[in-house]
Design an enzyme around this catalytic site. Sequence first.
Site, PDB file in Angstrom:
ATOM      1  N   HIS A  12      99.427  36.265  49.498  1.00 25.11           N
ATOM      2  CA  HIS A  12      98.994  37.584  49.023  1.00 25.11           C
ATOM      3  C   HIS A  12      99.274  38.596  50.122  1.00 25.11           C
ATOM      4  O   HIS A  12      99.018  38.311  51.290  1.00 25.11           O
ATOM      5  CB  HIS A  12      97.500  37.565  48.679  1.00 25.11           C
ATOM      6  CG  HIS A  12      96.618  37.250  49.861  1.00 25.11           C
ATOM      7  ND1 HIS A  12      95.745  36.190  49.883  1.00 25.11           N
ATOM      8  CD2 HIS A  12      96.478  37.858  51.065  1.00 25.11           C
ATOM      9  CE1 HIS A  12      95.116  36.166  51.039  1.00 25.11           C
ATOM     10  NE2 HIS A  12      95.534  37.168  51.788  1.00 25.11           N
ATOM     11  N   HIS A 192     101.692  33.672  59.073  1.00 23.94           N
ATOM     12  CA  HIS A 192     101.788  35.078  59.440  1.00 23.94           C
ATOM     13  C   HIS A 192     100.724  35.428  60.464  1.00 23.94           C
ATOM     14  O   HIS A 192      99.670  34.814  60.511  1.00 23.94           O
ATOM     15  CB  HIS A 192     101.748  36.036  58.248  1.00 23.94           C
ATOM     16  CG  HIS A 192     100.503  36.075  57.414  1.00 23.94           C
ATOM     17  ND1 HIS A 192      99.998  34.989  56.733  1.00 23.94           N
ATOM     18  CD2 HIS A 192      99.660  37.094  57.110  1.00 23.94           C
ATOM     19  CE1 HIS A 192      98.928  35.337  56.039  1.00 23.94           C
ATOM     20  NE2 HIS A 192      98.686  36.623  56.271  1.00 23.94           N
TER      21      HIS A 192
END
Length: 279
Positions: A12, A192
């Site tokens: 997301h 990330h």
Amino acid sequence: MAQILGGVMTSHVPAIGRAIHKGLQDDPYWQPFFAGFQPVHQWLAQARPDVVVVFYNDHGLNFFLDKMPTFSIGAAPEYRNADEGWGIPQVPAFPGEQDLSWHLIESLVEDEFDLTTCQEMLVDHAFTLPMALLWPDQAWPVKVVPICINTVQFPLPTAARCWKLGQAVGRAVRAWDSDAKVMVLGTGGLSHQLDGERAGFINKDFDLQFMDSLVSDHPDWATQFSVHELVEKAGTQGIELLMWLATRGALGDSVEEVHRNYHIPISNTAAGLMLLAPT
Ligand code: DHB
Ligand code: FE
């Protein structure tokens, strides 16, 4: 008894909301990401789930640093979004499946998972955008049960604990006295890091091994690592992969891989997508 049809795991990123708003799905930057969802749409059209249990991590919209439950679950009649400061439009409210929420709460507490029960709950981009990726018309054909896992404020739950939470959710759903068809959605990751010296860090080798591990003979491979080791391998926000482990845990002993996509980067994130079905 209710049936679990399958699980979708996806990254997301708030920028997805802007891309949807601007209609950039076929733009060269976005096309490899959005196209990855087409096989999922085909599967959904056939499987037609009634209910979605969503594992995600709130980023400060519903829970802030003053009160941070490790695990929490919604038991609300509906769930709304609110402006997180990104300036992207809000999506329609999501209808809650309160009967399943309360069944899960009873079953999980009995199973020694003491979740915080939320009869009101705002859902942030980690919930709304994956739902919009699965159902682009945003006319939600499903009821939802949100389950939040803290990945924002340390200490975070271990990978093994999240795996066991997922297993407990799976057992409870399969014991729910309903003929509903249920799917599980886990959102976050893959690698990330948004802050600090390693901002922009992505670890493709780790991500691919992690995705493989979810379908191999040793699906709980990632549980050998501590949270700090996972942060080292996947980045400070890559630890959101805990949602993938909980989702996989809910699917039972063995699964088949129906579909996967992996695309680097979307914003600062290695965007992963998997659709797994219990066998
Ligand atoms: C990004 C990724 C996230 O997981 C998030 O919650 C916010 C931003 C990003 O890559 O921009
Ligand atoms: Fe996130």
